[in-house]
Design a protein around this motif. Structure first.
Motif, mmCIF file in Angstrom:
data_model
loop_
_atom_site.group_PDB
_atom_site.id
_atom_site.type_symbol
_atom_site.label_atom_id
_atom_site.label_comp_id
_atom_site.label_asym_id
_atom_site.label_seq_id
_atom_site.Cartn_x
_atom_site.Cartn_y
_atom_site.Cartn_z
ATOM 1 N N LEU A 94 34.968 48.124 44.866
ATOM 2 C CA LEU A 94 36.066 47.156 44.890
ATOM 3 C C LEU A 94 35.907 46.247 43.679
ATOM 4 N N VAL A 95 36.810 46.396 42.695
ATOM 5 C CA VAL A 95 36.665 45.574 41.487
ATOM 6 C C VAL A 95 37.397 44.250 41.677
ATOM 7 N N ALA A 96 36.600 43.182 41.624
ATOM 8 C CA ALA A 96 37.097 41.845 41.967
ATOM 9 C C ALA A 96 36.600 40.807 40.967
ATOM 10 N N ALA A 97 36.181 41.272 39.787
ATOM 11 C CA ALA A 97 35.495 40.376 38.847
ATOM 12 C C ALA A 97 36.428 39.706 37.840
ATOM 13 N N GLY A 98 37.713 40.007 37.897
ATOM 14 C CA GLY A 98 38.642 39.417 36.927
ATOM 15 C C GLY A 98 38.857 37.932 37.183
ATOM 16 N N SER A 99 39.330 37.242 36.161
ATOM 17 C CA SER A 99 39.524 35.797 36.311
ATOM 18 C C SER A 99 40.911 35.461 36.859
ATOM 19 N N GLY A 100 41.852 36.377 36.718
ATOM 20 C CA GLY A 100 43.206 36.105 37.211
ATOM 21 C C GLY A 100 43.953 35.137 36.323
ATOM 22 N N GLU A 101 43.841 35.363 35.039
ATOM 23 C CA GLU A 101 44.472 34.451 34.068
ATOM 24 C C GLU A 101 45.972 34.306 34.302
ATOM 25 N N ARG A 102 46.652 35.437 34.532
ATOM 26 C CA ARG A 102 48.113 35.387 34.680
ATOM 27 C C ARG A 102 48.542 34.744 35.992
ATOM 28 N N LEU A 103 47.662 34.757 36.984
ATOM 29 C CA LEU A 103 47.984 34.073 38.240
ATOM 30 C C LEU A 103 47.822 32.564 38.056
ATOM 31 N N GLY A 155 30.287 41.660 37.721
ATOM 32 C CA GLY A 155 31.250 42.451 36.965
ATOM 33 C C GLY A 155 31.028 42.336 35.466
ATOM 34 N N GLY A 156 31.759 43.142 34.702
ATOM 35 C CA GLY A 156 31.625 43.132 33.247
ATOM 36 C C GLY A 156 32.780 42.404 32.589
ATOM 37 N N ALA A 157 32.800 42.464 31.260
ATOM 38 C CA ALA A 157 33.827 41.752 30.492
ATOM 39 C C ALA A 157 35.184 42.436 30.594
ATOM 40 N N THR A 158 35.192 43.750 30.884
ATOM 41 C CA THR A 158 36.454 44.476 31.063
ATOM 42 C C THR A 158 36.433 45.145 32.439
ATOM 43 N N ARG A 159 37.628 45.585 32.865
ATOM 44 C CA ARG A 159 37.710 46.241 34.174
ATOM 45 C C ARG A 159 36.793 47.470 34.218
ATOM 46 N N SER A 160 36.832 48.283 33.174
ATOM 47 C CA SER A 160 35.998 49.493 33.153
ATOM 48 C C SER A 160 34.511 49.157 33.229
ATOM 49 N N ALA A 161 34.116 48.072 32.577
ATOM 50 C CA ALA A 161 32.709 47.664 32.638
ATOM 51 C C ALA A 161 32.345 47.246 34.062
ATOM 52 N N SER A 162 33.291 46.649 34.774
ATOM 53 C CA SER A 162 33.043 46.287 36.175
ATOM 54 C C SER A 162 32.891 47.548 37.038
ATOM 55 N N VAL A 163 33.734 48.554 36.779
ATOM 56 C CA VAL A 163 33.622 49.822 37.511
ATOM 57 C C VAL A 163 32.256 50.442 37.237
ATOM 58 N N HIS A 211 38.988 50.757 43.741
ATOM 59 C CA HIS A 211 40.163 50.005 44.193
ATOM 60 C C HIS A 211 40.141 48.598 43.617
ATOM 61 N N ASP A 212 41.322 48.129 43.200
ATOM 62 C CA ASP A 212 41.472 46.766 42.682
ATOM 63 C C ASP A 212 41.635 45.784 43.843
ATOM 64 N N ALA A 213 40.825 44.750 43.847
ATOM 65 C CA ALA A 213 40.992 43.706 44.871
ATOM 66 C C ALA A 213 42.371 43.060 44.766
ATOM 67 N N ALA A 214 43.014 43.207 43.606
ATOM 68 C CA ALA A 214 44.345 42.634 43.388
ATOM 69 C C ALA A 214 45.446 43.409 44.123
ATOM 70 N N ARG A 215 45.080 44.476 44.884
ATOM 71 C CA ARG A 215 46.074 45.210 45.700
ATOM 72 C C ARG A 215 45.734 45.047 47.185
ATOM 73 N N LEU A 221 51.608 46.679 46.201
ATOM 74 C CA LEU A 221 51.804 46.007 44.912
ATOM 75 C C LEU A 221 50.521 45.366 44.398
ATOM 76 N N LYS A 222 50.511 45.149 43.083
ATOM 77 C CA LYS A 222 49.379 44.437 42.472
ATOM 78 C C LYS A 222 49.767 42.980 42.280
ATOM 79 N N VAL A 223 48.911 42.096 42.753
ATOM 80 C CA VAL A 223 49.153 40.667 42.563
ATOM 81 C C VAL A 223 48.722 40.306 41.145
#
Ligand code: CTP
Ligand code: MG
Length: 224
Positions: A6-15, A66-74, A90-94, A195-197
């Motif tokens: 479950l990739v959940a390491a993003g910062s959510g800049e656009r949110l 997580g890593g600096a990019t989504r793939s690095a987190s995977v 799976h993206d935690a954003a879904r 959907l992706k948030v």
């Protein structure tokens, strides 16, 4: 044996929320817990969560930074599950994912290296260059809007991620990396509901759709 990453390491800049997107409370629980509940209901026993700095792994899951990019987190999450032969990313954003998404993508691995949830495209899609002159109208019946979950035979995902950082950083989904290496990828039909948030509008929509599901499926029930 299958593991879910479950990739959940993003910062959510656009949110633009005050905490990382996967931990924003949505319909009464942190966003990533909706996905964890669906994984649990699908009978997935091993889950590794890629986390942003400062957040702890939810109960029952292994956590990795997580890593600096989504793939690095995977990549980091995959390394924490060395024995799993089937891997679901799976993206935690879904958060609207269902148990059936997990079981159906896993079943798709019987005939492919990778099986991905995707929804038939409902808009007409045109091809246009930077000058905005339209060069083609694509055949919509062949187009799929790709989502997660994406299930992989482990060897295919390992091979896909074994590429230079700049190639990985440019990838918006892991299945694309498998295709580029000649792997066989199959679509499993999903719907736009998964959907992706990304923006505040998506968050509002997810909240409305999840309201149908309250109380949360695996939340403790109070005995009145
Ligand atoms: N993700 C991750 N590690 C990163 C970047 C993204 O684990 N370095 C995860 C996100 O947490 C999310 C999923 O990948 O669950 C899809 O990414 P996206 O929707 O782009 O989320 P964010 O990167 O957090 O959002 P933004 O791009 O707006 O900053
Ligand atoms: Mg992002």
């Amino acid at each position: 044996m299958a593991v879910a990453l479950l990739v959940a390491a993003g910062s959510g800049e656009r949110l633009g929320a005050s905490r990382p997107k996967a931990f924003v409370v949505l319909a009464g629980r942190p966003m990533l817990e909706w996905s964890l509940a669906a994984m649990n209901d699908a009978g997935i026993e091993q889950v590794v969560v890629a986390l942003p700095e400062g957040e702890a792994a939810p109960e029952g899951c292994a956590g990795v930074r997580g890593g600096a990019t989504r793939s690095a987190s995977v990549r980091s999450a995959l390394d924490a599950a060395p024995d799993a032969e089937q891997v679901i990313v799976h993206d935690a954003a879904r958060p609207l994912v269902t148990p059936e998404h997990f079981t159906a993508t896993l079943a798709g691995l019987a005939e492919a290296d990778c099986a991905i949830a995707a929804a038939p495209v409902t808009d007409t899609v045109k091809d246009a260059g930077p000058d905005r002159w339209v060069t083609a109208t694509l055949d919509r019946s062949r187009l799929w809007a790709v989502q997660t979950p994406q299930a992989f035979r482990r060897a295919a995902l390992e091979d896909a991620l074994d590429q230079p950082p700049e190639v990985l950083a440019a990838a918006t989904d892991d299945a694309g990396l498998v295709e580029a290496r000649g792997g066989v990828v199959r679509v499993v039909e999903s719907s736009a509901r998964n959907l992706k948030v990304t923006t505040p509008t998506d968050l509002k929509l997810a909240e409305l759709l999840l309201a149908d599901r309250l109380p949360p499926p695996s939340a403790p029930r109070r005995a009145f």
